[in-house]
Design an enzyme around this catalytic site. Structure first.
Site, PDB file in Angstrom:
ATOM      1  N   LYS A 174     -92.260 -40.825  -3.994  1.00 14.22           N
ATOM      2  CA  LYS A 174     -91.207 -41.439  -3.185  1.00 14.22           C
ATOM      3  C   LYS A 174     -90.482 -42.504  -4.009  1.00 14.22           C
ATOM      4  CE  LYS A 174     -94.360 -42.507  -0.232  1.00 14.22           C
ATOM      5  NZ  LYS A 174     -95.154 -42.941   0.930  1.00 14.22           N
ATOM      6  N   THR A 205     -88.093 -51.420   8.040  1.00 19.46           N
ATOM      7  CA  THR A 205     -88.628 -50.161   7.508  1.00 19.46           C
ATOM      8  C   THR A 205     -90.153 -50.118   7.544  1.00 19.46           C
ATOM      9  OG1 THR A 205     -88.569 -51.108   5.277  1.00 19.46           O
ATOM     10  CG2 THR A 205     -86.650 -49.815   5.984  1.00 19.46           C
ATOM     11  N   GLY A 207     -93.714 -49.071   8.236  1.00 17.04           N
ATOM     12  CA  GLY A 207     -94.303 -47.804   8.656  1.00 17.04           C
ATOM     13  C   GLY A 207     -93.679 -46.575   8.047  1.00 17.04           C
ATOM     14  N   THR A 208     -92.760 -46.754   7.110  1.00 16.18           N
ATOM     15  CA  THR A 208     -92.057 -45.608   6.535  1.00 16.18           C
ATOM     16  C   THR A 208     -93.008 -44.608   5.886  1.00 16.18           C
ATOM     17  OG1 THR A 208     -90.170 -47.047   6.072  1.00 16.18           O
ATOM     18  CG2 THR A 208     -90.219 -44.929   4.955  1.00 16.18           C
ATOM     19  N   GLY A 209     -93.946 -45.096   5.072  1.00 11.25           N
ATOM     20  CA  GLY A 209     -94.852 -44.192   4.359  1.00 11.25           C
ATOM     21  C   GLY A 209     -95.772 -43.435   5.290  1.00 11.25           C
ATOM     22  N   CYS A 210     -96.347 -44.134   6.267  1.00  6.14           N
ATOM     23  CA  CYS A 210     -97.223 -43.484   7.249  1.00  6.14           C
ATOM     24  C   CYS A 210     -96.453 -42.416   8.011  1.00  6.14           C
ATOM     25  CB  CYS A 210     -97.772 -44.516   8.236  1.00  6.14           C
ATOM     26  SG  CYS A 210     -98.639 -45.906   7.495  1.00  6.14           S
TER      27      CYS A 210
END
Length: 264
Positions: A174, A205, A207-210
């Site tokens: 990412k 933003t 929590g984007t990765g989860c």
């Protein structure tokens, strides 16, 4: 007819923006049935992580077996696994489960708080990544795991190759922290998929990765090929970031319910 079954193995975010809470919201929004194995409890809000308490390995293993042995599962997603013991136990459980696995090698929170013990890094490399269908590290996690530091889009291929050496079938690096468009690279070492999205002017933003990893797991649970699942997940997360909203005094969450007409 029952929906596809997706299991998240991750920590809790008391603020509701990341972790188990974000995973389950994503799974509901994308038409799957979300199930959970809690690995840690955090005291967490828009400003950061104030405390974290890991659950015993026996409790994690019992939760996993309870769900998988009775209900079954079509895809597994991992998040916060803070110790080597937890990493190794979860890797063993996934290895014995006939379902694709999305590994989000969570190392540091959005606010810079460490969520993975340094002693657990080798277990992530040698035990968890080899059982991953898709690994979804961000640039900080790539550096933490491989030592490769990405300064430009041209470095993404080298970063992906370094992660693939540890054995995941696919890696999604990412590149959201790079300047310019949000560019991610998905590759299995032979084919490449470059995923581009607009740079959105929204600081909320959390929590984007989860959310992205859970969305990928949802696609895999529906039987989509990895590239299709990742592409759909990227579109969903882009919309969630666009609709991210202020919460508390710091960084607010993405909006998991953006396609449903309002914040979750």
């Amino acid at each position: 007819m029952r929906p596809p079954l997706v299991l998240t193995v991750a920590g809790s975010d008391s603020g509701g923006g990341a972790g188990i809470q974000a995973d389950l919201k994503t799974m509901l929004a994308l038409g799957t049935h979300g199930m959970s194995v809690l690995t840690a409890v955090t005291a967490q809000n828009s400003l950061g992580v104030q405390g974290a308490w890991e659950l015993p390995v026996a409790a994690v293993r019992a939760q996993y077996r309870s769900v998988v042995d009775d209900i079954g599962v079509h895809a597994v997603k991992t998040g916060m696994l803070s110790s080597a013991e937890l990493v190794e136990a979860v890797a063993e459980l996934i290895d014995g489960t006939d379902a694709p696995a999305v590994v989000d090698p969570v190392g540091v929170s959005k606010h810079g708080d460490a969520l993975l013990a340094a002693s657990a890094l080798d277990s992530v490399r040698t035990r968890l990544l080899p059982v991953a269908t898709v690994a979804t590290p961000n640039l900080d996690e790539v550096a933490q795991l491989t030592g490769v530091r990405v300064g430009s889009e041209a470095d993404l291929r080298r970063a992906a190759s370094a992660v693939l050496e540890y054995g995941p079938r696919w890696v999604l690096v990412k590149g959201g922290h790079l300047p310019g468009d949000a560019v991610d690279l998905l590759t299995d070492g032979s084919e490449e998929h470059w995923l581009r999205g607009p740079r959105l002017d929204n600081r909320h933003t959390h929590g984007t990765g989860c959310t992205l990893a859970s969305a990928v797991a949802c696609g895999l649970a529906k039987g989509q090929p990895v590239p299709d699942a990742v592409r759909a997940a990227k579109e969903y997360v882009t919309g969630a970031i666009r609709s991210g909203f202020a919460l508390g005094a710091g960084i607010g969450p993405v909006d998991h319910g953006w396609e449903l007409g309002g914040p979750s």
